[in-house]
Design a protein around this motif. Structure first.
Motif, PDB file in Angstrom:
ATOM      1  N   GLU A 201      -4.665 -15.202 -14.064  1.00 14.27           N
ATOM      2  CA  GLU A 201      -3.939 -16.306 -14.694  1.00 14.27           C
ATOM      3  C   GLU A 201      -3.150 -17.110 -13.650  1.00 14.27           C
ATOM      4  N   VAL A 202      -2.591 -16.392 -12.644  1.00 16.15           N
ATOM      5  CA  VAL A 202      -1.825 -17.078 -11.599  1.00 16.15           C
ATOM      6  C   VAL A 202      -2.730 -18.009 -10.799  1.00 16.15           C
ATOM      7  N   LEU A 203      -3.957 -17.571 -10.577  1.00 13.04           N
ATOM      8  CA  LEU A 203      -4.883 -18.414  -9.824  1.00 13.04           C
ATOM      9  C   LEU A 203      -5.168 -19.746 -10.528  1.00 13.04           C
ATOM     10  N   LYS A 204      -4.962 -19.800 -11.818  1.00 18.98           N
ATOM     11  CA  LYS A 204      -5.203 -21.050 -12.569  1.00 18.98           C
ATOM     12  C   LYS A 204      -4.033 -22.043 -12.436  1.00 18.98           C
ATOM     13  N   GLU A 205      -2.931 -21.583 -11.807  1.00 14.01           N
ATOM     14  CA  GLU A 205      -1.761 -22.465 -11.658  1.00 14.01           C
ATOM     15  C   GLU A 205      -2.072 -23.591 -10.672  1.00 14.01           C
ATOM     16  N   THR A 206      -1.785 -24.841 -11.068  1.00 15.83           N
ATOM     17  CA  THR A 206      -2.068 -26.013 -10.226  1.00 15.83           C
ATOM     18  C   THR A 206      -0.831 -26.513  -9.477  1.00 15.83           C
ATOM     19  N   ASP A 207       0.328 -26.125  -9.983  1.00 22.92           N
ATOM     20  CA  ASP A 207       1.569 -26.524  -9.324  1.00 22.92           C
ATOM     21  C   ASP A 207       1.736 -25.644  -8.093  1.00 22.92           C
ATOM     22  N   GLN A 208       1.753 -26.304  -6.937  1.00 23.35           N
ATOM     23  CA  GLN A 208       1.748 -25.563  -5.684  1.00 23.35           C
ATOM     24  C   GLN A 208       3.032 -24.764  -5.490  1.00 23.35           C
ATOM     25  N   SER A 209       4.165 -25.364  -5.787  1.00 21.12           N
ATOM     26  CA  SER A 209       5.426 -24.647  -5.580  1.00 21.12           C
ATOM     27  C   SER A 209       5.523 -23.427  -6.504  1.00 21.12           C
ATOM     28  N   CYS A 210       5.137 -23.597  -7.752  1.00 22.29           N
ATOM     29  CA  CYS A 210       5.173 -22.444  -8.690  1.00 22.29           C
ATOM     30  C   CYS A 210       4.188 -21.368  -8.252  1.00 22.29           C
ATOM     31  N   PHE A 211       3.011 -21.772  -7.809  1.00 27.94           N
ATOM     32  CA  PHE A 211       2.005 -20.791  -7.378  1.00 27.94           C
ATOM     33  C   PHE A 211       2.509 -19.963  -6.193  1.00 27.94           C
ATOM     34  N   VAL A 212       3.105 -20.705  -5.174  1.00 28.68           N
ATOM     35  CA  VAL A 212       3.566 -19.989  -3.980  1.00 28.68           C
ATOM     36  C   VAL A 212       4.661 -19.007  -4.340  1.00 28.68           C
ATOM     37  N   GLN A 213       5.579 -19.433  -5.209  1.00 24.91           N
ATOM     38  CA  GLN A 213       6.669 -18.551  -5.577  1.00 24.91           C
ATOM     39  C   GLN A 213       6.161 -17.293  -6.299  1.00 24.91           C
ATOM     40  N   THR A 214       5.171 -17.433  -7.164  1.00 25.27           N
ATOM     41  CA  THR A 214       4.647 -16.298  -7.933  1.00 25.27           C
ATOM     42  C   THR A 214       3.689 -15.464  -7.103  1.00 25.27           C
ATOM     43  N   ALA A 215       2.823 -16.101  -6.316  1.00 25.24           N
ATOM     44  CA  ALA A 215       1.763 -15.386  -5.591  1.00 25.24           C
ATOM     45  C   ALA A 215       2.311 -14.491  -4.486  1.00 25.24           C
ATOM     46  N   LYS A 216       3.520 -14.853  -3.949  1.00 23.95           N
ATOM     47  CA  LYS A 216       4.061 -14.039  -2.856  1.00 23.95           C
ATOM     48  C   LYS A 216       4.328 -12.603  -3.318  1.00 23.95           C
ATOM     49  N   GLN A 217       5.045 -12.438  -4.412  1.00 23.73           N
ATOM     50  CA  GLN A 217       5.318 -11.089  -4.930  1.00 23.73           C
ATOM     51  C   GLN A 217       4.054 -10.433  -5.484  1.00 23.73           C
ATOM     52  N   LEU A 218       3.204 -11.260  -6.114  1.00 23.13           N
ATOM     53  CA  LEU A 218       1.964 -10.709  -6.675  1.00 23.13           C
ATOM     54  C   LEU A 218       1.054 -10.187  -5.582  1.00 23.13           C
ATOM     55  N   HIS A 219       1.025 -10.855  -4.459  1.00 28.02           N
ATOM     56  CA  HIS A 219       0.173 -10.405  -3.361  1.00 28.02           C
ATOM     57  C   HIS A 219       0.610  -9.028  -2.841  1.00 28.02           C
ATOM     58  N   VAL A 220       1.922  -8.825  -2.795  1.00 25.36           N
ATOM     59  CA  VAL A 220       2.417  -7.503  -2.356  1.00 25.36           C
ATOM     60  C   VAL A 220       1.943  -6.418  -3.324  1.00 25.36           C
ATOM     61  N   ARG A 221       2.005  -6.699  -4.621  1.00 30.97           N
ATOM     62  CA  ARG A 221       1.568  -5.712  -5.621  1.00 30.97           C
ATOM     63  C   ARG A 221       0.057  -5.471  -5.511  1.00 30.97           C
ATOM     64  N   ILE A 222      -0.695  -6.519  -5.257  1.00 27.12           N
ATOM     65  CA  ILE A 222      -2.147  -6.383  -5.119  1.00 27.12           C
ATOM     66  C   ILE A 222      -2.483  -5.535  -3.893  1.00 27.12           C
ATOM     67  N   GLN A 223      -1.777  -5.786  -2.779  1.00 33.56           N
ATOM     68  CA  GLN A 223      -2.021  -4.994  -1.573  1.00 33.56           C
ATOM     69  C   GLN A 223      -1.698  -3.511  -1.795  1.00 33.56           C
ATOM     70  N   ARG A 224      -0.596  -3.284  -2.529  1.00 29.63           N
ATOM     71  CA  ARG A 224      -0.202  -1.898  -2.795  1.00 29.63           C
ATOM     72  C   ARG A 224      -1.270  -1.192  -3.662  1.00 29.63           C
ATOM     73  N   ALA A 225      -1.802  -1.903  -4.658  1.00 26.55           N
ATOM     74  CA  ALA A 225      -2.851  -1.340  -5.524  1.00 26.55           C
ATOM     75  C   ALA A 225      -4.131  -1.109  -4.740  1.00 26.55           C
ATOM     76  N   THR A 226      -4.426  -2.025  -3.823  1.00 21.75           N
ATOM     77  CA  THR A 226      -5.627  -1.863  -3.007  1.00 21.75           C
ATOM     78  C   THR A 226      -5.510  -0.646  -2.101  1.00 21.75           C
ATOM     79  N   GLU A 227      -4.332  -0.478  -1.482  1.00 19.15           N
ATOM     80  CA  GLU A 227      -4.116   0.693  -0.621  1.00 19.15           C
ATOM     81  C   GLU A 227      -4.214   1.993  -1.422  1.00 19.15           C
ATOM     82  N   SER A 228      -3.648   1.960  -2.626  1.00 16.59           N
ATOM     83  CA  SER A 228      -3.728   3.158  -3.484  1.00 16.59           C
ATOM     84  C   SER A 228      -5.163   3.475  -3.861  1.00 16.59           C
TER      85      SER A 228
END
Length: 583
Positions: A201-228
């Motif tokens: 759903e985040v990937l569908k965001e078109t507003d760049q500022s909102c996307f960057v703010q949300t994707a930063k924390q989401l990316h950390v969670r994705i990396q943690r899940a990938t490592e697990s």
């Protein structure tokens, strides 16, 4: 009641009893059965009674004779025929009147003594009544105390059971929560659900500022899940090894739990116990100063079809017993316990014995055939023989100057073997210089006894240890004798090729160091006449030390050869000649 009244009239009360007819009568029946002018009218009658004792005591051995004397040896009345030629002919007898007077006086004195002690008897009866009451009260008290002790044990066990089950339940719930949480985390990695669905759903965001703010924390969670996902480890261990409960010690303590008055268990004496096709088991009782009532011995076979179940002997009122009908070549376990006042001690530690491979062969030393009375000393029971290095032996040693050797003094058993398998055992004293043991045929024995040879010559002795070609060649052939050498605390395995020794033997090596063993305390020999093989055993462990072929021709005898100081003692079961042999 009258014994003669006939129906339909009811029987009348008796008024007289005839001692000759041994019956009771009413007045009418007595007159009818004892008419005047007949022999019955002379019968003796008394008042009504049921005690018809004979007027004159007759001899039980001579029915027509009255007893008129008293045998002081057998303490019974006898007739004159018993004294003249019967069973009391040599016994001391006295007249009936004298015996009557003496016995009557004794009886009167005994009765007078009891009457004079009436107060004492009443006092003792009162004491016994008190003891009976105390026994009932104390028995009930002991029963209540025992129940209370067991109730406390049950409560303690129930408390420990509750606590330990609670620990298992808490650990199980904690682990389940951890595993279920991990399952939810991994389910979020699936498409259209959880973390992955939110990222989509985040990937569908078109507003760049909102996307960057949300994707930063989401990316950390994705990396943690990938490592697990790459380094997968279950959140909890499903194994409950730390909760395994070992109660063997407690169970043993509970089994051995007993009252304070229970006797200590006896200990089986290995040094005195012997097991063959019969077992003589001896034990030592505890040092308890209170004697036990009896002992019970239990035994079971540890190998074979009937292994597992314990068998119990009859009560034993001593420190040893004999167990019969044991199977040959089998391993048995034995244990014993004591009983005192219906309370049994714990069992003694179990001991195991291995029965011989064949029935026991009973014999004594033969003091006639070839026996050398000059150098051999035989015991009176003929169960032991000793070689004495005396003057005769010293004079014989002069032959050494001419290059000869001193001969062995042979002695054999007084029983021979012509078929079947047989086993015997003996002890060779540790100080013995040289003793040869084994078997020999009657023909070979005649050769030894009637045609003496230098039997201790290295070239002649089959197991002398002399490394000569003739010795090896001799061992390749089946001989009508086989002898094993013992001496100076050692047992010497003959040097032989592997073809002459079974692969099941303990030693087949020809190395000198491996052919010298410590001498067993007891040596056993087993001869299989039909198979033509002889076996030598450590009789304590029934371990086969050596075996080889032997030519069984004619009658085979247990043979012993001694030189210098030495002593051989046959085991008791060999000399007893009372054991049951197997067919």
């Amino acid at each position: 009641m009258c014994n003669v009244c006939k129906p339909p009239l009811p029987p009348q009360e008796a008024t007289k009893s005839c001692m000759d007819c041994k019956a009771s009568y009413c007045n009418e029946c007595f007159k009818l059965n004892h008419p005047w002018g007949t022999p019955k009218a002379q019968h003796e009658y008394v008042g009504p009674t049921t005690n018809f004792r004979p007027k004159v005591l007759m001899c039980p051995e001579h029915e027509m004779e009255k007893v008129n004397m008293y045998c002081e040896v057998c303490r019974r009345p006898v007739c004159h025929l018993c004294k003249l030629g019967g069973s009391h002919a040599n016994h001391k007898v006295t007249s009936m009147s004298s015996a009557y007077k003496i016995l009557k006086e004794k009886l009167a004195k005994s009765i007078h003594y009891l009457i004079s002690k009436e107060d004492q008897v009443r006092t003792q009866i009162s004491d016994l009544d008190v003891l009976i009451k105390q026994t009932e009260e104390n028995g009930q008290l002991s029963e209540r105390e025992a129940i209370a002790h067991f109730d406390r044990l049950f409560e303690t066990l129930q408390e420990r059971k509750t606590e330990m089950l609670r620990s298992i339940d808490q650990s199980r719930n904690r682990r389940l929560d951890q595993l279920k949480g991990q399952v939810e985390e991994y389910q979020g990695m699936l498409e259209n659900s959880g973390l992955v669905g939110y990222a989509q759903e985040v990937l569908k965001e078109t507003d760049q500022s909102c996307f960057v703010q949300t994707a930063k924390q989401l990316h950390v969670r994705i990396q943690r899940a990938t490592e697990s996902l790459r380094t997968f480890h279950p959140a909890s261990n499903p194994c409950f090894d730390e909760f395994v409960l070992d109660t063997s010690k407690e169970e043993m303590l509970l089994k051995e739990m007993c009252f304070g008055g229970v006797p200590d268990p006896p200990l089986i004496d290995l040094s005195r116990s012997r097991v063959y096709n019969e077992a003589t088991i001896c034990w030592r009782l505890s040092d308890d100063h209170i004697a036990t009532d009896h002992q019970l011995l239990e035994y079971r076979r540890l190998d074979g079809v009937d292994s597992g179940s314990w068998r119990t002997t009859e009560r034993v009122y001593g420190a040893s017993t004999v167990v019969c009908d044991l199977e040959p070549d089998s391993l048995y376990a034995f244990r014993v316990r004591s009983c005192r006042s219906s309370m049994y001690s714990p069992y003694s530690p179990e001991v195991t014995f291995h029965t011989p491979p064949a029935p026991a062969f009973g014999f004594l030393f033969n003091d006639k055939c070839g026996f050398s009375a000059e150098r051999l000393v035989l015991s009176k029971r003929r169960d032991s023989v000793e070689s004495q290095a005396g003057m005769a032996f010293l004079l014989a040693s002069e032959r050494v100057q001419t290059g000869s050797y001193i001969g062995l003094d042979y002695i054999i058993g007084d029983m021979g073997i012509t078929q079947g398998r047989h086993f015997w055992a003996f002890r060779v004293e540790a100080h013995s210089y040289m003793v040869k043991v084994g078997v020999a045929s009657d023909t070979k024995l005649l050769e030894w006894f009637h045609n003496p040879r230098d039997t201790s010559s290295p070239r002649y002795d089959q197991d002398s240890g002399h490394d000569s070609g003739s010795e090896d060649a001799c061992y390749e052939l089946s001989q009508p004798f086989t002898l094993l050498t013992l001496g100076m605390g050692k047992l010497f395995i003959p040097k032989a090729s592997a073809s002459s020794v079974s692969s099941s033997s303990a030693l087949v090596s020809t190395a000198a160091s491996e052919r010298v063993l410590p001498m067993p305390q007891r040596v056993g020999v087993c001869l299989d006449y039909d198979a033509g093989r002889v076996y030598f055993y450590d009789a304590d462990t029934m371990r086969c030390l050596y075996e080889r072929q032997v030519e069984c021709s004619g009658t085979m005898y247990p043979a012993f050869g001694l030189m210098g100081g030495g002593r051989v003692h046959l085991e008791d079961f060999i000399t007893a000649k009372r054991l049951t042999f197997y067919p």
